[in-house]
Write an enzyme that holds these catalytic residues in place. Structure first.
Site, PDB file in Angstrom:
ATOM      1  N   ARG A 122       0.824  -1.207   0.000  1.00 22.16           N
ATOM      2  CA  ARG A 122       0.000   0.000   0.000  1.00 22.16           C
ATOM      3  C   ARG A 122       0.865   1.267   0.000  1.00 22.16           C
ATOM      4  O   ARG A 122       0.586   2.227  -0.715  1.00 22.16           O
ATOM      5  CB  ARG A 122      -0.921   0.001   1.226  1.00 22.16           C
ATOM      6  CG  ARG A 122      -1.929   1.148   1.247  1.00 22.16           C
ATOM      7  CD  ARG A 122      -2.746   1.084   2.518  1.00 22.16           C
ATOM      8  NE  ARG A 122      -3.458  -0.167   2.657  1.00 22.16           N
ATOM      9  CZ  ARG A 122      -4.704  -0.371   2.234  1.00 22.16           C
ATOM     10  NH1 ARG A 122      -5.372   0.608   1.653  1.00 22.16           N
ATOM     11  NH2 ARG A 122      -5.279  -1.544   2.392  1.00 22.16           N
ATOM     12  N   ARG A 200      -2.849  -7.383   9.678  1.00 17.55           N
ATOM     13  CA  ARG A 200      -1.983  -7.496   8.500  1.00 17.55           C
ATOM     14  C   ARG A 200      -0.581  -7.044   8.853  1.00 17.55           C
ATOM     15  O   ARG A 200      -0.384  -6.167   9.696  1.00 17.55           O
ATOM     16  CB  ARG A 200      -2.504  -6.605   7.366  1.00 17.55           C
ATOM     17  CG  ARG A 200      -3.852  -6.996   6.824  1.00 17.55           C
ATOM     18  CD  ARG A 200      -4.940  -6.038   7.194  1.00 17.55           C
ATOM     19  NE  ARG A 200      -4.818  -4.745   6.537  1.00 17.55           N
ATOM     20  CZ  ARG A 200      -5.545  -3.678   6.865  1.00 17.55           C
ATOM     21  NH1 ARG A 200      -6.402  -3.735   7.850  1.00 17.55           N
ATOM     22  NH2 ARG A 200      -5.398  -2.546   6.216  1.00 17.55           N
ATOM     23  N   ASP A 320     -13.294   5.754   1.245  1.00 16.38           N
ATOM     24  CA  ASP A 320     -13.753   5.131   2.486  1.00 16.38           C
ATOM     25  C   ASP A 320     -14.521   6.085   3.374  1.00 16.38           C
ATOM     26  O   ASP A 320     -15.362   5.653   4.177  1.00 16.38           O
ATOM     27  CB  ASP A 320     -12.563   4.563   3.257  1.00 16.38           C
ATOM     28  CG  ASP A 320     -12.102   3.212   2.723  1.00 16.38           C
ATOM     29  OD1 ASP A 320     -12.824   2.629   1.890  1.00 16.38           O
ATOM     30  OD2 ASP A 320     -11.021   2.749   3.128  1.00 16.38           O
ATOM     31  N   GLY A 333      -9.967   0.179  -2.617  1.00 14.03           N
ATOM     32  CA  GLY A 333      -9.153   1.014  -3.488  1.00 14.03           C
ATOM     33  C   GLY A 333      -9.818   1.259  -4.828  1.00 14.03           C
ATOM     34  O   GLY A 333      -9.813   2.384  -5.348  1.00 14.03           O
TER      35      GLY A 333
END
Length: 447
Positions: A122, A200, A320, A333
């Site tokens: 990212r 993550r 978002d 995304g």
């Protein structure tokens, strides 16, 4: 770029768009895409963010699916995509195992594989977008705290460290936790716990080099790999670069942990897999990730907002901030990219004298599609956590949903050029616009 000549000809009454001044707040995927797309359409763009520096090495993995990549592929006639190729994971599918390590076959990444989409870190994606925006001469100002938003009948703007800055419209792309959601729309968002968390992590493979317990990861990687291990209410996914690639990122979907027992951000994962026979195989990779590169996010189902616009329709929230879907949807995304691309075209076609109309058109085109995906993401989460392990072992239940064509096959730019006159007519006549860029109750089949 697909610009149907008949549609453009029909839109010539909405001209003089090149002088539109756009302020963008937030330089994540949504904000940077908005900056680049608005610049490409001839608008004057200034973007702000509170961060002091864009850091390439930060973040987890993100995929821009085919519907989003269709937009970014047009940047520089493919130059942007070419510049990110060395950062991308080249995969078309993944390999599945159950929690004992038993091989359970392979699964496709339809709409998310090489050539149609791309997956990368990212931070690397945002950094690449930032560098591309700067190469275009876009004014991106870092270290700027936005303290307020405002609008009048003729303009809108922000307060940046005490200074009042004006434009024709303002795009808020600050993300899911933006306080500006309420400031702009007058709505307080509602959330409901799902009972699940995604944790993550991202690490450089140099941290694994001397550990014999993880040698299997590199020895079995003659190409970029996606592997998934599945247990009851828990999944661990690991993406790795081929051979001696530079990075690995992992993703664990698990039940919410007992916060009173959490000593580090990976403790809930270790608790979730404590009885797994493959724990010794996975735990070293999980624990090697530096603490600052672990992201843990409770899954909360957010109720759709009633509108993304301010009362004067010169302020809009996107990405978002507007329609946060649960991450397993794999569309966060891509939907942000679609928001930005549609907005830039609507401003182009509406022109400087009709900026509120352009923002209204953007919302009309995007709202039902994005909200359908937002609502569908809870169905997807339920399907993932309730996977029948015996079916997985027989290869009957894939670990990724069958993304329908209306999601991954959509061209939001072509659609906007085609539908713009019809949306304008509906707005001006006080009629409801019925989009056809989504299908009700046809979300994320898990077969």
């Amino acid at each position: 770029m697909i610009n149907p000549p008949d549609i453009i000809a029909n839109a010539t009454t909405f001209s003089n768009s090149n002088t539109i001044k756009v302020i963008i707040v937030g330089i994540g995927v949504a904000g940077l895409t908005a900056a680049i797309e608005c610049h490409r359409k001839g608008h004057s763009v200034t973007a702000f963010d509170r961060v002091e520096k864009v850091k390439e090495e930060e973040g987890d993995g993100i995929t821009i699916a085919a519907n989003g990549a269709r937009v970014t592929a047009r940047w520089g006639n493919g130059a942007f995509h070419e510049s990110t190729k060395h950062l991308q994971y080249v995969v078309d599918g993944g390999e599945a195992f159950d929690y004992t390590g038993r091989h359970a076959g392979y699964y496709d990444l339809r709409g998310y594989g090489q050539g149609r989409a791309y997956t990368l870190n990212r931070g690397a994606l945002v950094s690449s977008m930032f560098n591309y925006a700067k190469s275009l001469g876009i004014d991106v100002q870092l270290g700027c705290e936005i303290t307020d938003y405002w609008e009048t009948e003729c303009e809108a703007g922000v307060i940046v460290q005490g200074e009042r800055i004006a434009a024709d419209c303002v795009v808020c792309a600050e993300g899911i936790n933006s306080e500006a959601i309420t400031t702009i729309t007058g709505q307080a968002f509602e959330e409901k716990e799902t009972g699940f968390t995604a944790t993550r992590g991202f690490l450089n493979t140099a941290l694994l080099a001397d550990d014999p317990k993880v040698r299997w990861l590199q020895e079995q990687s003659d190409s970029d790999k996606v592997r998934a291990w599945v247990g009851d209410n828990t999944q661990v996914h690991i993406w790795s670069k081929k051979g001696n690639g530079e990075e690995v990122f992992w993703y664990c979907l698990h039940k919410d942990g007992d916060s009173s027992r959490i000593m580090s951000s990976v403790d809930p994962i270790l608790e979730a897999i404590k009885d797994w026979p493959v724990r010794d195989q996975l735990e070293p990779i999980i624990c090697k990730v530096p603490q600052q590169q672990v992201i843990s996010q409770k899954f909360k189902q957010r109720a759709p907002l009633k509108t993304w616009l301010s009362p004067g329709r010169r302020l809009i929230i996107v990405g978002d901030a507007a329609h946060a879907a649960l991450p397993p949807a794999g569309q966060g995304g891509s939907q942000a990219v679609e928001d930005a691309a549609v907005l830039a075209i609507a401003l182009e076609l509406a022109g400087k004298q009709s900026v509120p109309l352009a923002l209204s058109v953007t919302e009309k085109i995007r709202y039902h599609r994005a909200v359908s995906i937002q609502r569908g993401s809870i169905k997807l989460l339920k399907g993932l956590v309730e996977i029948d392990l015996e079916k997985v072992r027989r290869g009957e239940n894939p670990l990724t949903p069958n993304y329908p064509d209306w999601i991954i096959g959509h061209d939001c730019q072509e659609y906007t050029y085609k539908e713009f006159p019809r949306v304008v007519e509906a707005i001006q006549n006080g009629q409801e616009y019925i989009p056809y860029n989504f299908i009700v109750d046809d979300i994320y089949h898990i077969e």
